[in-house]
Design a protein around this motif. Structure first.
Motif: not given
Length: 161
Positions: A29-33
């Motif tokens: 979830e965090l890496i694409p942000v």
């Protein structure tokens, strides 16, 4: 409280030690942000990061224990001494404004200081206004230098010779 957790009041910050399913899911979830064109690390890649004592993957958890943000502190030795670098600070959009980015940075700064690093460096895209304001508020100064980058893992990014 997990090992290597912050013991002061405020957001729960811990150093990740195992590539648990919740960590793998949180990175998905965090890496694409942080970087929409990069693939999140899978469990084995995460475990390789966690097994490297020079890398500190710090996690921020919300009150329900959900991983809401992360930052990586890198310690490395060069002829001029021990240096530290911050990479990949990210907080979930639904958890922004709660002080998690600041808490992650303060924990990383403390770990770098405890390791006796000479300097702590980071780069930040000028478009990340809030992040840049945070770094200045934490005492970082904008360094007058050139940053050069050569992408090595894309087609056509060959090396000379």
């Amino acid at each position: 409280m997990p090992a290597d957790s912050a013991s002061t009041a405020g957001p729960a910050i811990e150093r990740a030690r195992a590539a648990t399913p919740d960590l793998v899911g949180a990175m998905a979830e965090l890496i694409p942000v942080l970087s929409p064109r990069r693939q999140p690390p899978h469990a084995a890649q995460l475990q390789a990061i966690l097994d490297d004592e020079r890398l500190h993957l710090l996690l921020a958890r919300d009150p329900m224990g959900v991983i809401a943000g992360s930052v990586t502190l890198i310690l490395y030795r060069v002829p001029t001494g021990l240096r530290a670098r911050i990479e990949d600070l990210v907080v979930s959009p639904r958890h922004r404004g709660l002080g998690l980015g600041r808490a992650l940075m303060e924990h990383a700064m403390l770990a770098a200081r405890q390791a006796h690093a000479h300097v702590l460096d980071l780069t930040s895209n000028p478009s990340r206004f809030e992040a840049n304001q945070l770094y200045l508020a934490l005492g970082f100064t904008r360094w007058d230098t050139n940053v050069y980058r050569k992408v090595l893992d894309e087609p056509g990014a060959g090396l000379p010779g």
